[in-house]
Each structure stands twice: as C-alpha cells, then as structure tokens.
Design a protein around this motif. Structure first.
Motif, PDB file in Angstrom:
ATOM      1  N   SER A  22     -11.637 -42.476 -15.940  1.00 56.38           N
ATOM      2  CA  SER A  22     -12.164 -41.262 -16.408  1.00 56.38           C
ATOM      3  C   SER A  22     -13.121 -40.460 -15.575  1.00 56.38           C
ATOM      4  O   SER A  22     -13.544 -39.403 -15.570  1.00 56.38           O
ATOM      5  N   THR A  23     -13.526 -41.242 -14.363  1.00 52.86           N
ATOM      6  CA  THR A  23     -14.665 -40.833 -13.631  1.00 52.86           C
ATOM      7  C   THR A  23     -13.998 -40.236 -12.088  1.00 52.86           C
ATOM      8  O   THR A  23     -13.116 -41.053 -11.508  1.00 52.86           O
ATOM      9  N   SER A  24     -14.241 -39.094 -11.705  1.00 53.76           N
ATOM     10  CA  SER A  24     -13.741 -38.462 -10.572  1.00 53.76           C
ATOM     11  C   SER A  24     -14.573 -38.777  -9.400  1.00 53.76           C
ATOM     12  O   SER A  24     -15.944 -39.334  -9.863  1.00 53.76           O
ATOM     13  N   GLN A  25     -14.472 -38.768  -8.213  1.00 53.43           N
ATOM     14  CA  GLN A  25     -15.146 -39.050  -7.230  1.00 53.43           C
ATOM     15  C   GLN A  25     -16.600 -37.997  -7.256  1.00 53.43           C
ATOM     16  O   GLN A  25     -17.796 -38.792  -6.829  1.00 53.43           O
ATOM     17  N   GLN A  26     -16.469 -36.675  -7.579  1.00 57.41           N
ATOM     18  CA  GLN A  26     -17.443 -35.475  -7.583  1.00 57.41           C
ATOM     19  C   GLN A  26     -18.450 -36.307  -8.920  1.00 57.41           C
ATOM     20  O   GLN A  26     -19.428 -36.189  -8.583  1.00 57.41           O
ATOM     21  N   GLU A  27     -17.939 -36.452  -9.932  1.00 60.45           N
ATOM     22  CA  GLU A  27     -18.750 -37.005 -11.015  1.00 60.45           C
ATOM     23  C   GLU A  27     -19.531 -38.444 -10.721  1.00 60.45           C
ATOM     24  O   GLU A  27     -20.846 -38.568 -10.821  1.00 60.45           O
ATOM     25  N   MET A  28     -18.786 -39.327 -10.110  1.00 63.95           N
ATOM     26  CA  MET A  28     -19.544 -40.569  -9.546  1.00 63.95           C
ATOM     27  C   MET A  28     -20.795 -40.165  -8.508  1.00 63.95           C
ATOM     28  O   MET A  28     -21.970 -40.748  -8.762  1.00 63.95           O
ATOM     29  N   GLN A  29     -20.475 -39.323  -7.570  1.00 61.56           N
ATOM     30  CA  GLN A  29     -21.451 -38.764  -6.557  1.00 61.56           C
ATOM     31  C   GLN A  29     -22.638 -38.270  -7.443  1.00 61.56           C
ATOM     32  O   GLN A  29     -23.832 -38.290  -6.841  1.00 61.56           O
ATOM     33  N   GLU A  30     -22.229 -37.403  -8.120  1.00 64.80           N
ATOM     34  CA  GLU A  30     -23.229 -36.511  -8.834  1.00 64.80           C
ATOM     35  C   GLU A  30     -23.972 -37.200  -9.939  1.00 64.80           C
ATOM     36  O   GLU A  30     -25.315 -37.362  -9.920  1.00 64.80           O
ATOM     37  N   TRP A  31     -23.355 -38.049 -10.771  1.00 67.01           N
ATOM     38  CA  TRP A  31     -23.911 -38.523 -12.095  1.00 67.01           C
ATOM     39  C   TRP A  31     -24.444 -39.954 -11.626  1.00 67.01           C
ATOM     40  O   TRP A  31     -25.631 -40.355 -12.120  1.00 67.01           O
ATOM     41  N   GLN A  32     -23.943 -40.657 -10.831  1.00 65.37           N
ATOM     42  CA  GLN A  32     -24.366 -41.989 -10.632  1.00 65.37           C
ATOM     43  C   GLN A  32     -25.261 -42.103  -9.162  1.00 65.37           C
ATOM     44  O   GLN A  32     -25.838 -43.234  -8.853  1.00 65.37           O
ATOM     45  N   GLN A  33     -25.230 -41.103  -8.349  1.00 60.90           N
ATOM     46  CA  GLN A  33     -25.766 -41.089  -7.245  1.00 60.90           C
ATOM     47  C   GLN A  33     -25.024 -42.118  -6.207  1.00 60.90           C
ATOM     48  O   GLN A  33     -26.158 -42.447  -5.519  1.00 60.90           O
ATOM     49  N   ILE A  34     -24.028 -42.329  -6.197  1.00 57.30           N
ATOM     50  CA  ILE A  34     -23.243 -43.255  -5.328  1.00 57.30           C
ATOM     51  C   ILE A  34     -22.768 -42.116  -4.366  1.00 57.30           C
ATOM     52  O   ILE A  34     -21.706 -41.612  -4.734  1.00 57.30           O
ATOM     53  N   LYS A  35     -23.097 -42.309  -2.982  1.00 55.50           N
ATOM     54  CA  LYS A  35     -22.623 -41.268  -1.939  1.00 55.50           C
ATOM     55  C   LYS A  35     -21.380 -41.611  -1.226  1.00 55.50           C
ATOM     56  O   LYS A  35     -20.775 -40.831  -0.532  1.00 55.50           O
ATOM     57  N   LEU A  36     -20.755 -42.912  -1.497  1.00 53.66           N
ATOM     58  CA  LEU A  36     -19.613 -43.448  -0.971  1.00 53.66           C
ATOM     59  C   LEU A  36     -18.508 -42.613  -1.476  1.00 53.66           C
ATOM     60  O   LEU A  36     -18.472 -42.107  -2.436  1.00 53.66           O
ATOM     61  N   PRO A  37     -17.397 -42.642  -0.851  1.00 56.45           N
ATOM     62  CA  PRO A  37     -16.231 -42.172  -1.564  1.00 56.45           C
ATOM     63  C   PRO A  37     -15.843 -43.072  -2.623  1.00 56.45           C
ATOM     64  O   PRO A  37     -16.109 -44.120  -2.546  1.00 56.45           O
ATOM     65  N   LEU A  38     -15.187 -42.509  -3.566  1.00 56.26           N
ATOM     66  CA  LEU A  38     -14.983 -43.513  -4.823  1.00 56.26           C
ATOM     67  C   LEU A  38     -14.173 -44.896  -4.553  1.00 56.26           C
ATOM     68  O   LEU A  38     -14.392 -45.752  -5.023  1.00 56.26           O
TER      69      LEU A  38
END
Length: 238
Positions: free
Chosen positions: A123-139
């Motif tokens: 359910s997690t998109s790349q944008q959500e991962m980068q914004e919410w988890q602060q993981i700046k890598l590509p998903l």
C-alpha cells in the motif's frame, strides 16, 4: 510453500471464517490469519484451522526489540503455523532473534515455520515512503536493501510486491522466498493497494507464493473466484 495461492482470511471472527471455508467443499487451502482475526480469536484460530487440514500463514508482522520478538516467536512456534513474519525494518539482530525463538519453540521432531520479513507494504508508494519514512532512496532500492539484510539474518524470504520479485530473485537466488500480496485479476479494483499485479504476471516474475484477499473473500462466488486465480497462477490454459 512454493507455488502457493494463499487466501487472506480478513474476517472479524471465526464464525465468518468457517462459513466462508464451508463453501470450498472440504478443499484443503493455504490461508492467512492476520491481525484482525488473531486479535479477536487468539491463538486457537490457528490451531482450529490446522485441525481442519489447512496450511496457515500467521501474518502478525512482528517489530519490537530483539528479546521481545524472540519470546513471541517461541510461543508462536507451538501453534503449528506454516509461515510467519516480521518487519525487516526491525533489523538483523531482531530477525536473528526471531529465528532463535522459532527454533526454541518448535516441538521436537517438527520443522520450524518458514520465516519471512516485510520489506515495504504494497500500500506504500515511493512518494509516501520518501515523505513519511524519510527514506530518500528509490522504493525499489529500499526493498532490495531490506531483502538483502533479511537473507543475511538467515530468514527464508520476504514479503514484497510482485513488481520487485524478479529483482530479488536475481540478486538473492531462487531459493529465497518471495511472498506477494497485491494480486488482482485484470478486471479487479486495486482498492488500497498501490503496487499490484495479476497472478499470471506474478508467475512470470518468479514469485514463490501469492496472497489474495478481498477479490476472493468478497466475491459473489468465492470458490469460483478462487479457481480463476488458481488457473491463472498455475498457468493452466483453457
């Protein structure tokens, strides 16, 4: 375990679960017990499903300090589940502790459950991962990293989306399990999943096992829907 079609029993109680299973004419299934059902019915739901001859994926996604996860897995091992999981984000020490708990709790003479780790939820998109988890890598890189440390910890495989399974297989080997939710027929609504695929494309990507929920459990004819998924997953031509 390989080439399995796992049905997610996303029901609020065991009454609805067994009413659903009654529609399968005694067929032995591979089913998933998640948090909603487990927290309502407790460990006995796993035992009852096993007594009926079904294989069980106990999907609790443990994520805590290593000692707590080890103790929890020691208890879980005695339930008879065939497959269990943790969150890879818990780290290598936590995953190693999970395996120690499973080994300690598995009854003598029995094989311990397969143990896999969740990489990124489907359910997690790349944008959500980068914004919410602060993981700046590509998903894709994040999933690959989590898969690599999961294998390093000695786990049997990962939960990932079908879109990442081929990369994981290529880098970590065909023996490393890839269990993939987010499976839909081409005619289905994707609902709250983001990274999805059909059973056929999952098979072509070398996925080890697929998990299907509402497309079967909420279908007007669940058994017929199950057969459609199974036929496409197994590559059977009509």
């Amino acid at each position: 375990m390989r080439n399995s079609l796992i049905i997610a029993l996303d029901f609020p109680n065991k009454t609805e679960v067994f009413h659903f299973l009654d529609r399968f004419n005694g067929e032995k299934l591979f089913v998933k017990v998640g948090m909603e059902l487990f927290y309502q019915e407790g460990p006995n739901i796993v035992r009852e499903l096993k007594e009926e001859g079904h294989q069980v994926f106990l999907d609790l996604k443990l994520h805590d300090i290593p000692n707590t996860v080890k103790s929890a897995m020691r208890n879980i091992a005695g339930l008879g589940a065939d497959l269990v999981n943790v969150h890879a984000a818990g780290g290598i020490r936590m995953m190693e502790s999970a395996l120690e708990g499973l080994d300690a709790g598995t009854p003598a003479g029995q094989k311990r459950p397969f143990a896999i780790a969740v990489t990124q939820l489907t359910s997690t998109s790349q944008q959500e991962m980068q914004e919410w988890q602060q993981i700046k890598l590509p998903l894709l890189d994040s999933v690959a990293h989590y898969a690599a440390i999961t294998k390093q910890a000695g786990m049997d495989g990962v939960v990932c989306s079908p879109l990442e399974a081929a990369l994981i297989r290529d880098h970590l080997g065909a023996d490393f399990l890839t269990v993939t939710p987010g499976i839909r027929l081409s005619s289905d609504d994707v609902q709250d999943q983001v990274r999805v695929a059909t059973p056929g494309s999952a098979r072509e990507s070398g996925v080890s096992a697929i998990v299907v929920g509402r497309s079967i459990t909420r279908a007007q004819n669940p058994y017929e829907s199950y057969q459609l998924f199974k036929t496409e997953w197994e590559g059977v031509t009509q």
